[in-house]
Design a protein around this motif. Structure first.
Motif, short mmCIF file in Angstrom:
data_model
loop_
_atom_site.label_atom_id
_atom_site.label_comp_id
_atom_site.label_asym_id
_atom_site.label_seq_id
_atom_site.Cartn_x
_atom_site.Cartn_y
_atom_site.Cartn_z
N SER A 8 0.85 -1.19 0.00
CA SER A 8 0.00 0.00 0.00
C SER A 8 0.88 1.24 0.00
O SER A 8 2.05 1.19 0.34
CB SER A 8 -0.91 -0.01 1.21
N ALA A 113 -11.99 5.82 -3.39
CA ALA A 113 -12.17 4.36 -3.37
C ALA A 113 -10.85 3.62 -3.58
O ALA A 113 -10.64 2.55 -2.99
CB ALA A 113 -13.18 3.94 -4.45
N GLU A 114 -9.97 4.18 -4.39
CA GLU A 114 -8.66 3.54 -4.59
C GLU A 114 -7.83 3.57 -3.31
O GLU A 114 -7.15 2.61 -2.98
CB GLU A 114 -7.91 4.21 -5.74
N ALA A 117 -9.24 1.00 -0.83
CA ALA A 117 -8.80 -0.36 -1.13
C ALA A 117 -7.35 -0.57 -0.72
O ALA A 117 -7.01 -1.58 -0.10
CB ALA A 117 -9.00 -0.66 -2.62
N GLY A 120 -6.94 -0.87 3.02
CA GLY A 120 -7.68 -1.94 3.69
C GLY A 120 -8.81 -1.41 4.55
O GLY A 120 -9.10 -1.97 5.61
N ALA A 122 -11.89 -1.66 4.40
CA ALA A 122 -12.99 -2.60 4.66
C ALA A 122 -12.74 -3.41 5.94
O ALA A 122 -13.69 -3.91 6.55
CB ALA A 122 -13.17 -3.54 3.48
#
Length: 191
Positions: A8, A113-114, A117, A120, A122
């Protein structure tokens, strides 16, 4: 909380810069560029380094936005997060101005949104998860800015990098305190 994936906050610093991990920026700064290379194309190198820092700010802004919209934060913590996000926006603006002064083009942010993701988001289930992620990002950014200072050819931007490093360290200290982390017994804490 799930540990941030090692990939990331990273992208190779070529062409259209997106984001770069704080660890990646530190690695880029740490001896991987020969002294001769640092002497040539100094403004271009500074633009590249400042754009990498700008990418970290874009990510920080997005991270605090994701946290604010998560519904996981208490009102008091949300207020602090929004304040920290405003600091990152000021950093973004200062870095973009520095890049333009060097004749470069400032990196643009990606869709939220990128970032979600890549971070992490979520996996964040509660306020503590959010705070731990924020702390990890702030510590990484502090170290990245400290590494940036000696790597910039244009000494006029050393103070900018040092001031931003101070802000990031302040954010990390506040987050560490909220998470009841013990005070580090050995110094230096950063760098």
């Amino acid at each position: 909380m799930t540990e941030l994936p090692s990939n990331s906050r990273r992208s190779i610093l070529t062409g259209g810069i997106t984001t770069l991990s704080a660890a990646g920026l530190v690695a880029l700064l740490g001896g991987s560029i020969p002294a001769e290379a640092k002497q040539s194309d100094r403004p271009g190198q500074d633009v590249q380094l400042l754009n990498a820092a700008l990418a970290l700010e874009h990510e920080g802004i997005a991270a605090y936005q994701i946290a604010a919209e998560s519904g996981l934060l208490s009102p008091d913590v949300l207020k602090v997060g929004i304040t920290f996000q405003s600091h990152h926006k000021m950093h973004r603006d200062d870095l973009a101005a520095a890049i333009r002064r060097l004749g470069g083009q400032a990196a643009v942010s990606k869709p939220t949104a990128e970032y979600a993701a890549a971070l992490g988001a979520a996996a964040l289930k509660n306020q503590t998860d959010v705070l731990k992620l924020a702390l990890q990002l702030e510590r990484g950014a502090t170290n990245a800015y400290l590494g940036l200072i000696p790597s910039l050819a244009a000494t006029e931007f050393h103070l900018l990098s040092a001031r931003i490093a101070g802000d990031e360290a302040f954010h990390a200290a506040i987050l560490g305190n909220v998470l009841n982390e013990p005070i580090p017994q050995k110094a230096p804490i950063f760098g």
